[in-house]
Design a protein around this motif. Structure first.
Motif, PDB file in Angstrom:
ATOM      1  N   GLU A 103       0.432  -1.225  -0.083  1.00 27.71           N
ATOM      2  CA  GLU A 103       0.019  -0.081  -0.300  1.00 27.71           C
ATOM      3  C   GLU A 103       1.082   1.418   0.102  1.00 27.71           C
ATOM      4  O   GLU A 103       0.394   2.354  -0.254  1.00 27.71           O
ATOM      5  N   ILE A 104       1.906   1.233   0.739  1.00 22.94           N
ATOM      6  CA  ILE A 104       2.867   2.305   0.550  1.00 22.94           C
ATOM      7  C   ILE A 104       4.390   2.330  -0.175  1.00 22.94           C
ATOM      8  O   ILE A 104       5.052   1.403   0.090  1.00 22.94           O
ATOM      9  N   PHE A 105       3.605   2.935  -1.593  1.00 22.53           N
ATOM     10  CA  PHE A 105       4.935   2.800  -1.893  1.00 22.53           C
ATOM     11  C   PHE A 105       6.520   4.131  -2.093  1.00 22.53           C
ATOM     12  O   PHE A 105       6.341   5.390  -1.779  1.00 22.53           O
ATOM     13  N   SER A 130      -1.207  14.804   2.354  1.00 28.01           N
ATOM     14  CA  SER A 130      -1.269  13.623   1.029  1.00 28.01           C
ATOM     15  C   SER A 130       0.155  12.770   1.273  1.00 28.01           C
ATOM     16  O   SER A 130       0.211  12.262   0.075  1.00 28.01           O
ATOM     17  N   GLY A 131       1.228  12.923   2.256  1.00 29.57           N
ATOM     18  CA  GLY A 131       2.087  11.944   1.733  1.00 29.57           C
ATOM     19  C   GLY A 131       1.948  10.843   2.036  1.00 29.57           C
ATOM     20  O   GLY A 131       3.134  10.142   2.979  1.00 29.57           O
ATOM     21  N   GLY A 132       0.879  10.090   3.110  1.00 31.43           N
ATOM     22  CA  GLY A 132       0.155   9.047   3.133  1.00 31.43           C
ATOM     23  C   GLY A 132       0.296   8.758   4.322  1.00 31.43           C
ATOM     24  O   GLY A 132       0.363   7.331   5.236  1.00 31.43           O
ATOM     25  N   LYS A 133       0.693   9.482   5.468  1.00 26.65           N
ATOM     26  CA  LYS A 133       0.747   9.379   7.509  1.00 26.65           C
ATOM     27  C   LYS A 133      -1.252   8.863   7.463  1.00 26.65           C
ATOM     28  O   LYS A 133      -0.470   7.672   8.060  1.00 26.65           O
ATOM     29  N   SER A 134      -1.790   8.854   6.609  1.00 24.10           N
ATOM     30  CA  SER A 134      -3.537   8.483   7.660  1.00 24.10           C
ATOM     31  C   SER A 134      -3.216   6.942   7.044  1.00 24.10           C
ATOM     32  O   SER A 134      -3.876   6.146   7.416  1.00 24.10           O
ATOM     33  N   THR A 135      -2.565   6.420   5.994  1.00 24.89           N
ATOM     34  CA  THR A 135      -2.684   5.411   4.789  1.00 24.89           C
ATOM     35  C   THR A 135      -1.621   4.856   6.294  1.00 24.89           C
ATOM     36  O   THR A 135      -2.072   3.663   5.773  1.00 24.89           O
ATOM     37  N   ILE A 182       2.170   5.356  -7.257  1.00 23.87           N
ATOM     38  CA  ILE A 182       0.751   5.504  -5.944  1.00 23.87           C
ATOM     39  C   ILE A 182      -0.614   6.061  -6.304  1.00 23.87           C
ATOM     40  O   ILE A 182      -1.913   5.709  -6.386  1.00 23.87           O
ATOM     41  N   LYS A 217      -2.968   3.353  -7.467  1.00 25.51           N
ATOM     42  CA  LYS A 217      -4.183   2.311  -6.295  1.00 25.51           C
ATOM     43  C   LYS A 217      -4.387   3.763  -6.385  1.00 25.51           C
ATOM     44  O   LYS A 217      -6.078   3.270  -6.612  1.00 25.51           O
ATOM     45  N   MET A 218      -4.229   5.028  -6.820  1.00 27.96           N
ATOM     46  CA  MET A 218      -5.571   5.713  -6.202  1.00 27.96           C
ATOM     47  C   MET A 218      -6.739   5.822  -7.287  1.00 27.96           C
ATOM     48  O   MET A 218      -8.113   6.043  -7.042  1.00 27.96           O
TER      49      MET A 218
HETATM   50  N1  LIG Z   1       3.947   6.818  -0.666  1.00 26.96           N
HETATM   51  C1  LIG Z   1       2.641   6.703  -0.963  1.00 26.96           C
HETATM   52  N2  LIG Z   1       2.646   5.254  -0.994  1.00 26.96           N
HETATM   53  C2  LIG Z   1       0.944   4.887  -1.305  1.00 26.96           C
HETATM   54  N3  LIG Z   1       0.301   6.292  -1.712  1.00 26.96           N
HETATM   55  C3  LIG Z   1       0.506   7.182  -0.963  1.00 26.96           C
HETATM   56  C4  LIG Z   1       2.066   7.887  -0.802  1.00 26.96           C
HETATM   57  N4  LIG Z   1       2.341   8.858  -0.859  1.00 26.96           N
HETATM   58  C5  LIG Z   1       0.524   9.091  -1.029  1.00 26.96           C
HETATM   59  N5  LIG Z   1      -0.118   8.361  -0.920  1.00 26.96           N
HETATM   60  C6  LIG Z   1      -1.480   8.160  -1.469  1.00 26.96           C
HETATM   61  O1  LIG Z   1      -2.176   9.064  -1.412  1.00 26.96           O
HETATM   62  C7  LIG Z   1      -3.133   9.546  -0.922  1.00 26.96           C
HETATM   63  C8  LIG Z   1      -3.230  10.678   0.665  1.00 26.96           C
HETATM   64  O2  LIG Z   1      -2.913   9.955   1.283  1.00 26.96           O
HETATM   65  P1  LIG Z   1      -2.587  10.216   2.940  1.00 26.96           P
HETATM   66  O3  LIG Z   1      -1.942   8.372   4.239  1.00 26.96           O
HETATM   67  O4  LIG Z   1      -4.503  11.244   3.404  1.00 26.96           O
HETATM   68  O5  LIG Z   1      -1.590  11.047   3.453  1.00 26.96           O
HETATM   69  P2  LIG Z   1      -2.025  12.326   4.752  1.00 26.96           P
HETATM   70  O6  LIG Z   1      -3.072  11.165   5.947  1.00 26.96           O
HETATM   71  O7  LIG Z   1       0.058  11.910   5.426  1.00 26.96           O
HETATM   72  O8  LIG Z   1      -2.276  13.812   4.700  1.00 26.96           O
HETATM   73  C9  LIG Z   1      -4.101   8.184  -0.558  1.00 26.96           C
HETATM   74  O9  LIG Z   1      -4.830   8.115  -1.564  1.00 26.96           O
HETATM   75  C10 LIG Z   1      -2.561   7.358  -0.032  1.00 26.96           C
HETATM   76  O10 LIG Z   1      -2.913   6.669  -0.274  1.00 26.96           O
END
Ligand SMILES: Nc1ncnc2c1ncn2[C@@H]1O[C@H](COP(=O)(O)OP(=O)(O)O)[C@@H](O)[C@H]1O
Ligand SMILES: [Mg+2]
Length: 631
Positions: A68-70, A105-110, A332, A335-336
Motif C-alpha cells: 500500500e505504501i510505495f 497527502s504523504g501517506g501518514k493516514s494510510t 501511487i 492505486k488512487m
Molecule cells: N508513499 C505513498 N504510497 C502509497 N500511497 C500514497 C503515498 N503517499 C500518498 N499516498 C496516497 O495519497 C493519498 C493521501 O494520503 P494520506 O495517507 O491521506 O496522506 P496524509 O495523511 O499524509 O495527508 C492516499 O490515497 C494515499 O494512499
C-alpha cells in the motif's frame, strides 16, 4: 446467491474463533502460548513481522507496508527499527507518543489505517489472539486480576510480566459478581474492530472550545446514578471514551497538535505511566499504542511554543516525507485511481509517468554534487543507470538533504487534476499531454504555492514534457519493433548482395523482373552514412565486409545481421531513420496512400494489443510523435 453463501461461511468462521472460559482456563492458554498476553506494542511489531521482510542493499523491506505504501522504504524501516521494535521490547520509546510528521497527502493516514486494518486481521489469527475480561467495556487484560503481591511469582511460573492494576469497575465486579474468586472470572477472546470500537480508537479534535475530555475518557451515566447511588460507583460510569475503547490495541489522533493542552497531558500520563484519570476513580490502567500525525508547519509552531517544552521529549517524531521515486509515484497514482470513480476512464500508458516526473521534480532539492542536474538526480533516485554515477553517488546525494521530500506537489493534487482533465475531454480517454496541461492549469488555483514556486513548477512541467517526448518516441519505436528483426535481415541481405556485386564488379539481378542492374549505390550509401563512412572510405569498408562474409562462408557459419558490429549499428540506425520517415509521412499526410494506411493500422493495432493503448490514445500518440519528428 454466491454472496450469501460467502456471508454464511464468513459467519461460521467468525463463530469458530470465539472462545470463552474462566480465568483458570485462560491461564492454561497463557501457559501454553504466552504471546496471548503480550503488550499492545509487542503485538504491533509481531504483526508487522508476521508479514515477512526482504533485505536488499542492507535495507529491510517490510511486506506489511509494501503493498500500500510505495517508495517510503527508508522511512518505514526507520519507523519499525526505531519505534516498533524497541517498543515491543519494552524499551523506553514505548512511553512516548508516536508522531508521524510529514507533508499533506504523504501517506501518514494510510500508514495508520494499515496498522488498524492489520490489527483487526491479526487478532483473528492464532499468534495474534487477544483475550479480555468478559463484559468489560475496556476489554481489560485478564492478568490484571493477579494481585500485585503475586506478580513476581507469576512471572517465574509463566514468564509473563504483568503491568497495570485491575480497573475500579472490575475490582467491584470481582467482589460483587464473583465473591472475590478471581479464578471464576469469565474471560473471552476479543477481535479488534474499529467499527465495533474494540481495541481501536480514533479522535479528531474539533475546535478547542468544544473539545470534551469525556470523548476520550468516558463519562458519568446519569441514567444509572439513581440505581447505584453515587457518582463514584464505577457502574454508574460509562467507560466508553476512545481511550477506553482503544485499550489493548491502538489509538489514533488526527491532528494531535490541535488538541487542547489538558488532552495532551492526559495522553502523556497514559503513555508515560500507562494509566489515565477518568471521572472520580483511581487511575485506570491502559495499554495502547498512541499514534498521531501532523504536518511540518503545525509541528514547528508547536515546538516554538514555550509552554509545550515538557512535551517535546515525550514525543517521538518520525518523518514521513513524500516518495521521491518516479516509478513508485506512478504506482501511487494507479492505486488512487483504482480506488476512485475514474476506473472506467482510459488513461494512456505513460500519462501517469509524465505526471510522476513532474511531482518528483517539485520535491527534489537541487543537487550540490558536480555534474548532476535535477533530472539526473531524479533518474538515479529511481534506480536508473546514469552514465558516470553509481549507488555510492546516490547515497551521497541523499545525504546532502536529510529532510528532502517535505515539500512539493502532493499525490492528491495530481489525482484531482487528472479528474478535471477527464471532465474537460469529451472522450473517456486521456493522455500525458492532457495530464500535463491540467497540472499546469491547476497551478494557479493551488492555494499553497508561492509565486516563486509557481515559476519553478512551470519549468518542471516543461521538463516533464521533454522527458515525455522521448518516451513517446520510444513507444512508437516499440510498436515498430515487432517486425524489426525481419526488416533488419532483409535490409542487410539487400546490402550484402549489392556489396558483393560492387566488389566483384558484377551486375545484380532484380528478383522480381530478372533484369540485370548496377549495384544500388544510393542504398549502400544510405546505410554507410549512418555510421559516418565517407565517400573515400566506402570501398575499404565494403571490402572488409566481403572478407568477413567469405570467412563466415568458409567456416559454414551463417552471417547474421549482427555479425559485424558496425554494420549492425548502421542497419539499426538506417531502420530507425526510415521509421522516422514512415512516421513522418504516414502521420503528416492528410490522405495516406494504401501502404501508409496499412502501416498506420498495424502500428495502432500493436499499440492497442501489446502496449496498453486504446484506439484513441494510440492515434493521439502517433499524431503527436509525427508532429515531434516534423519539427
Ligand atoms: N508513499 C505513498 N504510497 C502509497 N500511497 C500514497 C503515498 N503517499 C500518498 N499516498 C496516497 O495519497 C493519498 C493521501 O494520503 P494520506 O495517507 O491521506 O496522506 P496524509 O495523511 O499524509 O495527508 C492516499 O490515497 C494515499 O494512499
Ligand atoms: Mg491524513
Amino acid at each position: 446467491m454466491d454472496i450469501l453463501n460467502k456471508v454464511k461461511s464468513f459467519r461460521e468462521e467468525e463463530n469458530s474463533l470465539k472462545w470463552e472460559g474462566t480465568f483458570a482456563e485462560y491461564l492454561a492458554i497463557v501457559k501454553e502460548r504466552p504471546e496471548v498476553a503480550q503488550s499492545a506494542h509487542s503485538r504491533v511489531y509481531n504483526m508487522i513481522k508476521s508479514h515477512g521482510l526482504t533485505e536488499k542493499n542492507g535495507h529491510k523491506l517490510y511486506h506489511f507496508f509494501g503493498e500500500e505504501i510505495f517508495g517510503l522504504e527508508t522511512s518505514i524501516e526507520r519507523l519499525v527499527e526505531e519505534y516498533f521494535h524497541p517498543a515491543a521490547k519494552r524499551l523506553d520509546v514505548r512511553k512516548r507518543i508516536l508522531l508521524l510528521m510529514g507533508p499533506v497527502s504523504g501517506g501518514k493516514s494510510t500508514i495508520v489505517t494499515l496498522l488498524k486494518r492489520g490489527f483487526e486481521k491479526y487478532s483473528k489469527t492464532d499468534e495474534g489472539a487477544v483475550y479480555a475480561i468478559k463484559g468489560c467495556p475496556m476489554h481489560e487484560d485478564p492478568l490484571h486480576l493477579i494481585p500485585h503481591e503475586l506478580r513476581d511469582e507469576f512471572f517465574e511460573e509463566y514468564g509473563v510480566r504483568i503491568e497495570g492494576s485491575l480497573s475500579p469497575l472490575n475490582t467491584m465486579r470481582l467482589e460483587k459478581e464473583y465473591n472475590g474468586r478471581l479464578e471464576d472470572v469469565m474471560v473471552e477472546r476479543i477481535f479488534f474492530s474499529e467499527d465495533k470500537r474494540v481495541g481501536i480508537g480514533t479522535y479528531t479534535p474539533s475546535d478547542p472550545k468544544s473539545q470534551d475530555i469525556a470523548d476520550l475518557t468516558g463519562s458519568i451515566d446519569f441514567s444509572t446514578i439513581a440505581e447505584f447511588g453515587a457518582e463514584s460507583d464505577p457502574r454508574a460510569y460509562r467507560f466508553d471514551g476512545e481511550l477506553n475503547k482503544a485499550n489493548r490495541g491502538m489509538m489514533e489522533f488526527q491532528e494531535m497538535l490541535k488538541l487542547d493542552e489538558k488532552f495532551l497531558w492526559l495522553l502523556l500520563s497514559l503513555t508515560q505511566e500507562g494509566n489515565f484519570k477518568a471521572g472520580r476513580f483511581a487511575l485506570i490502567s491502559a495499554d495502547e499504542l498512541i499514534v498521531a500525525h501532523t504536518n511540518e508547519t503545525e509541528y514547528a509552531s508547536f515546538i516554538s511554543n514555550k509552554k509545550n517544552e515538557a512535551l517535546h521529549s515525550r514525543i517521538i517524531v518520525m518523518p514521513i516525507p513524500y516518495n521521491l521515486k518516479v516509478s513508485q509515484e506512478e504506482r501511487i497514482y494507479e492505486k488512487m485511481i483504482r480506488e476512485s470513480d475514474m476506473t472506467h476512464i482510459h488513461i494512456a500508458p505513460q500519462a501517469l509517468r509524465a505526471a510522476a516526473i513532474f511531482s518528483v521534480l517539485t520535491r527534489l532539492e537541487p543537487p550540490k554534487k558536480q555534474g548532476i542536474d535535477l533530472v539526473k538526480k531524479m533518474r538515479l533516485y529511481d534506480g536508473e543507470n546514469v552514465e558516470g554515477f553509481n549507488q555510492i553517488d546516490v547515497e551521497e546525494l541523499q545525504k546532502e538533504y536529510p529532510n528532502e521530500g517535505m515539500n512539493g506537489i502532493d499525490p492528491r493534487y495530481v489525482i484531482n487534476r487528472i479528474s478535471s482533465a477527464i471532465i474537460r475531454k469529451e472522450v473517456p480517454s486521456i493522455n500525458a499531454l492532457d495530464v500535463l496541461r491540467a497540472l499546469k492549469d491547476g497551478l494557479d488555483q493551488h492555494a499553497s504555492i508561492t509565486q516563486e514556486d509557481r515559476e519553478k513548477y512551470m519549468n518542471y512541467i516543461s521538463i516533464a514534457r521533454r522527458e515525455y517526448d522521448e518516451i513517446a518516441k520510444k513507444e512508437i519505436q516499440k510498436a515498430f519493433v515487432y517486425s524489426y528483426e525481419e526488416s533488419a535481415i532483409t535490409l542487410m541481405d539487400n546490402y550484402l548482395d549489392n556489396v558483393e556485386a560492387y566488389c566483384n564488379k558484377n551486375k545484380i539481378r532484380d528478383t522480381l523482373t530478372g533484369e540485370e542492374m548496377n549495384p544500388d549505390e544510393k542504398l549502400m550509401r544510405s546505410i554507410e552514412e549512418q555510421i559516418g563512412i565517407s565517400e573515400n572510405a566506402k570501398k575499404a569498408f565494403r571490402e572488409e565486409i566481403l572478407i568477413r562474409l567469405s570467412a563466415y562462408a568458409r567456416k559454414g557459419k551463417r552471417f547474421e545481421y549482427n555479425s559485424h558490429e558496425r554494420l549492425r549499428e548502421a542497419i539499426q540506425k538506417k531502420l530507425f531513420a526510415d521509421l522516422k520517415d514512415v512516421v513522418k509521412i504516414t502521420t503528416s499526410s492528410k490522405t495516406p496512400d494504401e501502404s501508409q494506411l496499412k502501416k498506420i493500422n498495424e502500428v495502432v493495432a500493436r499499440l492497442i494489443d501489446e502496449h496498453g493503448y486504446n484506439s484513441i490514445s494510440a492515434n493521439e500518440l502517433l499524431r503527436y510523435v509525427g508532429s515531434l519528428l516534423n519539427r
